[in-house]
Design a protein around this motif. Sequence first.
Motif, short mmCIF file in Angstrom:
data_model
loop_
_atom_site.label_atom_id
_atom_site.label_comp_id
_atom_site.label_asym_id
_atom_site.label_seq_id
_atom_site.Cartn_x
_atom_site.Cartn_y
_atom_site.Cartn_z
N UNK A 106 0.82 -1.21 0.00
CA UNK A 106 0.00 0.00 0.00
C UNK A 106 0.85 1.26 0.00
N UNK A 107 2.02 1.19 0.63
CA UNK A 107 2.89 2.37 0.72
C UNK A 107 3.42 2.80 -0.63
N UNK A 108 3.33 1.93 -1.65
CA UNK A 108 3.89 2.26 -2.97
C UNK A 108 2.93 3.07 -3.83
N UNK A 109 1.70 3.21 -3.42
CA UNK A 109 0.69 3.75 -4.33
C UNK A 109 0.98 5.17 -4.79
N UNK A 110 1.52 5.98 -3.91
CA UNK A 110 1.73 7.38 -4.29
C UNK A 110 2.97 7.57 -5.15
N UNK A 111 4.05 6.90 -4.82
CA UNK A 111 5.33 7.17 -5.49
C UNK A 111 5.55 6.35 -6.75
N UNK A 112 5.18 5.07 -6.74
CA UNK A 112 5.57 4.18 -7.83
C UNK A 112 5.14 4.66 -9.22
N UNK A 113 3.94 5.24 -9.41
CA UNK A 113 3.57 5.69 -10.76
C UNK A 113 4.54 6.69 -11.38
N UNK A 114 5.35 7.35 -10.55
CA UNK A 114 6.27 8.36 -11.07
C UNK A 114 7.58 7.76 -11.58
N UNK A 115 7.79 6.48 -11.43
CA UNK A 115 9.09 5.88 -11.74
C UNK A 115 9.06 4.95 -12.94
N UNK A 116 8.19 5.22 -13.90
CA UNK A 116 8.07 4.36 -15.06
C UNK A 116 9.31 4.28 -15.92
N UNK A 117 10.16 5.28 -15.85
CA UNK A 117 11.38 5.28 -16.67
C UNK A 117 12.51 4.46 -16.05
N UNK A 118 12.31 3.92 -14.88
CA UNK A 118 13.35 3.15 -14.20
C UNK A 118 13.24 1.66 -14.54
N UNK A 119 14.37 0.96 -14.38
CA UNK A 119 14.38 -0.49 -14.55
C UNK A 119 14.14 -1.22 -13.23
N UNK A 120 14.59 -0.61 -12.13
CA UNK A 120 14.41 -1.25 -10.83
C UNK A 120 14.41 -0.21 -9.72
N UNK A 121 13.77 -0.57 -8.61
CA UNK A 121 13.71 0.31 -7.45
C UNK A 121 13.70 -0.52 -6.18
N UNK A 122 14.21 0.09 -5.11
CA UNK A 122 14.09 -0.46 -3.76
C UNK A 122 13.40 0.60 -2.91
N UNK A 123 12.37 0.19 -2.20
CA UNK A 123 11.60 1.12 -1.38
C UNK A 123 11.80 0.85 0.10
N UNK A 124 11.90 1.93 0.87
CA UNK A 124 11.76 1.89 2.32
C UNK A 124 10.46 2.61 2.64
N UNK A 125 9.41 1.84 2.86
CA UNK A 125 8.09 2.44 3.04
C UNK A 125 7.66 3.13 1.75
N UNK A 126 7.21 4.39 1.83
CA UNK A 126 6.77 5.10 0.62
C UNK A 126 7.91 5.74 -0.16
N UNK A 127 9.14 5.66 0.35
CA UNK A 127 10.27 6.37 -0.27
C UNK A 127 11.12 5.42 -1.11
N UNK A 128 11.45 5.87 -2.32
CA UNK A 128 12.36 5.11 -3.17
C UNK A 128 13.77 5.33 -2.68
N UNK A 129 14.35 4.30 -2.04
CA UNK A 129 15.69 4.42 -1.45
C UNK A 129 16.79 4.22 -2.48
#
Length: 572
Positions: free
Chosen positions: A539-562
């Motif tokens: 659930x914590x990904x809902x706000x941020x993840x849509x903004x990262x479509x240009x990336x190949x991979x991400x690691x999240x700490x809660x709602x923040x892309x670390x």
Amino acid sequence: MAWTLSFALLAFPLFAWALPHLELEVWLDPATRAFNAQATLTEPQGLTGMRLGQGFEITELKLDGQPVKSRRWRDGTRKVEIRYWGMLAPMPALDHRQVLTLREGYSGLEGSFLPASSGWYPDPGTLFSHRVTLHLPAGQKGLVPGTLVEESDTSAGYRAVFEFPHPADALELMAGPYLVSERALKLADRTVRIRTWFHPELKDFAPGYLDDSARYLERYSKQIGPYPFGMFSIVSSPLPTGYGMPTLTYLGREVIRLPFIRATSLGHEVLHNWWGNGVYPDWQRGNWSEGLTTFLADYAYKEDEGAAAALEMRIGWLRDYAAVPPEEDFALKDFTARHHGIASIIGYDKAAMVFLMLRDRIGREAFERGLRLFWQRHQFRTAGWRDLEAAFTDASGQPLRDFFRTWVETAGAPPFTGSDPDFRIWRRVDPKVFPPILREVFVAPKAGVVITDPALREPAQALAQRILDARPVSVSTTPTTQGPLLIVGLSAEIDGWLARNGLPARPFPARGSAQVWAGRDAQQRPYVVIAAQDASALLALQRALPHYGKQSWLVFDGPRAADKGIWPPRRQ
């Protein structure tokens, strides 16, 4: 009784005679959300109609000085006097995509916003000038597009008068508990007032926004022509907005805090005062303004950084385009507004690349002459792609019909056989040349959703709705479609699931509260894996993840892309 005098809203050119003029006075109380207004709309040549939103009740109406009660419009009416009121809706809870489709106005102590689409003012249906007086209670300030000519702020309340003598096609109102900071910028022909209207917690951001706004105003005044207005404002919004209007930009509170906004989006919005709010797109013939603004702002700043940064942006454009299914492609002339990822790729990225290709073809000096000529010819008028073609043709002395027919009027990209090491030509590159990115799945029109654990079904479906442009063709616990896949599971179990279903292993060690990565299977089908510790991490990904479509991979700490990354492309 609420009623509307309406007519068909058409695209009108700017004629030589006088514009309709709107004199409007507004009383707004955000605490109660009560809205009251009186307006006078005049047109010496005769008005063709007037539109007011259904949510507003007319209490008094005069046509050419005579009180009327009938809804019947009188052809040839030159003067409309109207009093009306309404109760505005409370501030909604919207994400950044939903804000793009916001049609109704809202009000509250944290902020009020009345878009033109809400019908909050009597709209003549054609370009018009306006003078607006705002009244707000103490502790609130507000504005509309235009130059501030009167202002008072006392314990009795706030009053401000804004004038806009130029042709306008819309009018918006913003208000909030703003602290105002200001500086004056001396340009060649005038002094421009630059203001921030920020919520109190953003006051420390004001100096930087004032300085950078001044820098952009100077830059584009030199490159294109004098800044056409007497004021520029940056206004904070309680919603995640990112709007550009004549004389101002309206940005979400959280957006203003982002460290890169002043170096990118702010300049983009300043430039819209030339392209979009100074020369108007002819919507029936395509919106060129977003692409030209992207080229002269976002891409130009990368060129300022150096060749490598500019190359990286061009690669990004073509990588995104490679994710667009050919059947979903469309001609640049048919782009009007960004309403999903594919429209953004065409209307922003392709258009920007077309202007780069045009500059490469006719040379930088001729291109700069063409910009200035286009501005001189069409300031405060509507213009289309053909008008751009004419300006660049005259500036360069080169025939450009084939160029614009190929790149603007035709869908897709023509065949290309050269090596193109600098990626300076718009074309459909084999996706295998680029590493997979999240956007390949995000923009896919026929993606399937796989939820590996039934316990995640509700948060996974909510997240899929946020990040996918189209409704998924299937939702299941195993792959049931041959199209792109969005795979959602628990971090502790996803590795086993991938192995059982013949997909490549996780590309990096598990860490953070959630990991996201893009891949392609043996048949080159794109997929995205979202592996979360638990439902709350998902659930914590809902706000941020849509903004990262240009990336190949991400690691999240809660709602923040670390952490995040893209692998470099393979050269052709």
